[in-house]
Design a protein around this motif. Sequence first.
Motif, short mmCIF file in Angstrom:
data_model
loop_
_atom_site.label_atom_id
_atom_site.label_comp_id
_atom_site.label_asym_id
_atom_site.label_seq_id
_atom_site.Cartn_x
_atom_site.Cartn_y
_atom_site.Cartn_z
N PRO A 96 0.80 -1.23 0.00
CA PRO A 96 0.00 0.00 0.00
C PRO A 96 0.83 1.28 0.00
CG PRO A 96 -0.98 -1.60 1.47
CD PRO A 96 0.33 -2.19 1.02
N ARG A 97 2.07 1.20 0.53
CA ARG A 97 2.92 2.40 0.55
C ARG A 97 3.30 2.87 -0.85
NH1 ARG A 97 7.99 1.49 4.27
NH2 ARG A 97 8.15 -0.34 2.94
N GLN A 98 3.23 1.96 -1.82
CA GLN A 98 3.62 2.33 -3.19
C GLN A 98 2.42 2.72 -4.07
OE1 GLN A 98 5.48 -0.91 -2.29
NE2 GLN A 98 7.11 0.44 -1.60
N ASN A 99 1.29 3.07 -3.48
CA ASN A 99 0.10 3.37 -4.28
C ASN A 99 0.34 4.49 -5.29
OD1 ASN A 99 -1.66 1.41 -3.34
ND2 ASN A 99 -2.42 2.67 -1.65
N ASP A 100 1.03 5.55 -4.87
CA ASP A 100 1.31 6.66 -5.80
C ASP A 100 2.20 6.20 -6.94
OD1 ASP A 100 -0.23 8.30 -4.23
OD2 ASP A 100 1.46 9.27 -3.24
N LEU A 101 3.19 5.38 -6.63
CA LEU A 101 4.09 4.89 -7.65
C LEU A 101 3.35 3.95 -8.61
CD1 LEU A 101 6.92 4.74 -8.83
CD2 LEU A 101 7.50 3.04 -7.09
N VAL A 102 2.45 3.14 -8.07
CA VAL A 102 1.65 2.27 -8.93
C VAL A 102 0.82 3.09 -9.91
CG1 VAL A 102 -0.29 0.64 -8.95
CG2 VAL A 102 1.56 0.35 -7.28
N ALA A 103 0.27 4.20 -9.43
CA ALA A 103 -0.52 5.08 -10.30
C ALA A 103 0.35 5.65 -11.42
CB ALA A 103 -1.15 6.20 -9.49
N ASP A 104 1.57 6.02 -11.08
CA ASP A 104 2.49 6.54 -12.11
C ASP A 104 2.81 5.47 -13.15
OD1 ASP A 104 2.58 8.94 -10.79
OD2 ASP A 104 4.48 8.52 -9.76
N ILE A 105 3.01 4.24 -12.69
CA ILE A 105 3.33 3.16 -13.61
C ILE A 105 2.13 2.84 -14.49
CG2 ILE A 105 3.78 0.66 -13.69
CD1 ILE A 105 5.72 1.10 -11.37
N ARG A 106 0.97 2.88 -13.90
CA ARG A 106 -0.24 2.62 -14.69
C ARG A 106 -0.34 3.61 -15.85
NH1 ARG A 106 -5.98 0.92 -12.24
NH2 ARG A 106 -7.03 0.47 -14.21
N GLU A 107 -0.08 4.87 -15.58
CA GLU A 107 -0.12 5.88 -16.64
C GLU A 107 1.01 5.66 -17.64
OE1 GLU A 107 -0.04 10.77 -17.13
OE2 GLU A 107 -0.10 9.84 -15.14
N MET A 108 2.16 5.24 -17.14
CA MET A 108 3.34 5.10 -17.99
C MET A 108 3.20 3.96 -19.00
SD MET A 108 7.23 4.33 -16.69
CE MET A 108 7.15 5.72 -15.56
N ILE A 109 2.63 2.82 -18.55
CA ILE A 109 2.61 1.66 -19.44
C ILE A 109 1.25 1.46 -20.12
CG2 ILE A 109 4.42 0.54 -18.11
CD1 ILE A 109 2.37 -1.34 -16.92
N GLY A 110 0.26 2.26 -19.74
CA GLY A 110 -1.02 2.28 -20.46
C GLY A 110 -1.72 0.94 -20.53
N GLU A 111 -2.01 0.49 -21.73
CA GLU A 111 -2.79 -0.74 -21.92
C GLU A 111 -2.10 -1.99 -21.40
OE1 GLU A 111 -3.64 -0.95 -26.06
OE2 GLU A 111 -5.14 0.67 -26.01
N ARG A 112 -0.82 -1.89 -21.19
CA ARG A 112 -0.10 -3.07 -20.69
C ARG A 112 -0.28 -3.26 -19.18
NH1 ARG A 112 5.54 -2.47 -23.99
NH2 ARG A 112 5.03 -0.27 -23.70
N PHE A 113 -0.94 -2.34 -18.52
CA PHE A 113 -1.25 -2.47 -17.10
C PHE A 113 -2.50 -3.35 -16.97
CE2 PHE A 113 -3.07 -1.42 -13.04
CZ PHE A 113 -2.01 -1.11 -12.21
N ALA A 114 -2.31 -4.60 -16.57
CA ALA A 114 -3.43 -5.55 -16.52
C ALA A 114 -4.13 -5.55 -15.16
CB ALA A 114 -2.95 -6.95 -16.84
N GLY A 115 -3.39 -5.25 -14.10
CA GLY A 115 -3.97 -5.28 -12.76
C GLY A 115 -2.90 -5.09 -11.72
N VAL A 116 -3.32 -5.04 -10.45
CA VAL A 116 -2.37 -4.78 -9.36
C VAL A 116 -2.75 -5.63 -8.15
CG1 VAL A 116 -3.72 -2.81 -8.52
CG2 VAL A 116 -1.27 -2.99 -7.95
N PHE A 117 -1.73 -6.06 -7.41
CA PHE A 117 -1.92 -6.75 -6.13
C PHE A 117 -1.02 -6.04 -5.13
CE2 PHE A 117 -0.83 -9.84 -2.87
CZ PHE A 117 -2.09 -10.38 -2.55
N THR A 118 -1.60 -5.48 -4.07
CA THR A 118 -0.83 -4.70 -3.11
C THR A 118 -0.73 -5.37 -1.74
OG1 THR A 118 -2.81 -3.42 -2.50
CG2 THR A 118 -1.39 -2.50 -4.23
N GLY A 119 -0.84 -6.67 -1.72
CA GLY A 119 -0.83 -7.38 -0.44
C GLY A 119 0.48 -8.05 -0.07
N ALA A 120 1.59 -7.67 -0.70
CA ALA A 120 2.87 -8.30 -0.37
C ALA A 120 3.25 -8.04 1.07
CB ALA A 120 3.96 -7.78 -1.30
#
Length: 355
Positions: free
Chosen positions: A41-65
């Motif tokens: 969960p601490r990387q939520n902002d970074l995940v959002a940046d990556i989602r925008e960066m890779i566009g359609e290649r962002f299939a999903g996210v799991f934040t429970g590590a």
Amino acid sequence: MQDFVYQSAPMRVVFGAGTLRQLPDELSRIGVSRAVVLATPRQNDLVADIREMIGERFAGVFTGAVMHTPVEVTERAMETVREVQADGIVAIGGGSTTGLGKAIALRTDLPQIVLPTSYAGSEMTPVVGQTSGGIKTTQSSPKILPEIVIYDVDLTMTMPAKLSATSGINAIAHAVEALYARDRNPIISLMAQEGIGTLARTLPKICAEPGDKAARTDALYGAWFCGVCLGAVGMALHHKLCHTLGGLFNLPHAETHTVILPHALAYNAPGAPEAMTRIATALGVPDPALGLQDLARKLVAPLSLREIGMPESGIDQAADLAVTNPYWNPRPIEREAIGALIARAWRGDPPQTAS
């Protein structure tokens, strides 16, 4: 010079500042069109940046590590992988996220790109440690080794000083054990000594000034070297004890390494005189075990297992488990001596080298 075998890991490393922006090209390089992103969960902002960066290649996210890679967490992550039909993994974070990505790759053989945010080093290894029922076991496979690691110094700039200290000493532990590994070789020994020395010089600077980018760059470089050591040769008593203690008592991973390392090194000193000399040289001290504990003290890192949540009643249980399965070590594993080592580490006593 001893006979040796050296094998280079088949992986790609991208190192620098701002290298995160190369992620789209690196995904294309390994043919990933649907990436599942792993984080906390601490990387939520970074995940959002990556989602925008890779566009359609962002299939999903799991934040429970979580630390120690519990198998039940991996099973939940696998549900996400199947639901989004991922054909690749992007893991962002420290050892917990990297371990989860490797556990998924072990089960699926999906290609991985790792974006480390700490000095953990596990991104450089074909080994994953998984915990079930309080027991942590390790497994090695070519499927586990990430295909690409993107080291971006910018991703480490917000790492708190306290975490930087323990993560850095955790990295040093990989290099320390590489110097007396049964399958050590001259190339890895050079990298180990360089990694230890670089981190020992830069961690105090980072703790004094967390925004020192030059020190952060050098520390990440040193941690990379230590990670290569971890992936290239076998580990011994130190890593066995840390896996045992972490799995039994759910202790924080880097902090456990920080506390145990001086004691494990002192235990092994009689069986590894050449390694002791190299470590002392890298640290610039006469006694490397005391030098490592002094480094932790200087960094205001924990010095005892008591500080990080281990119960005193667990000392005998941990010692019994640590000697259950035979493993190679430069000094024979003796139950009474291991129990005394863990007791000293629990109290935070100075490490004791056998005469």
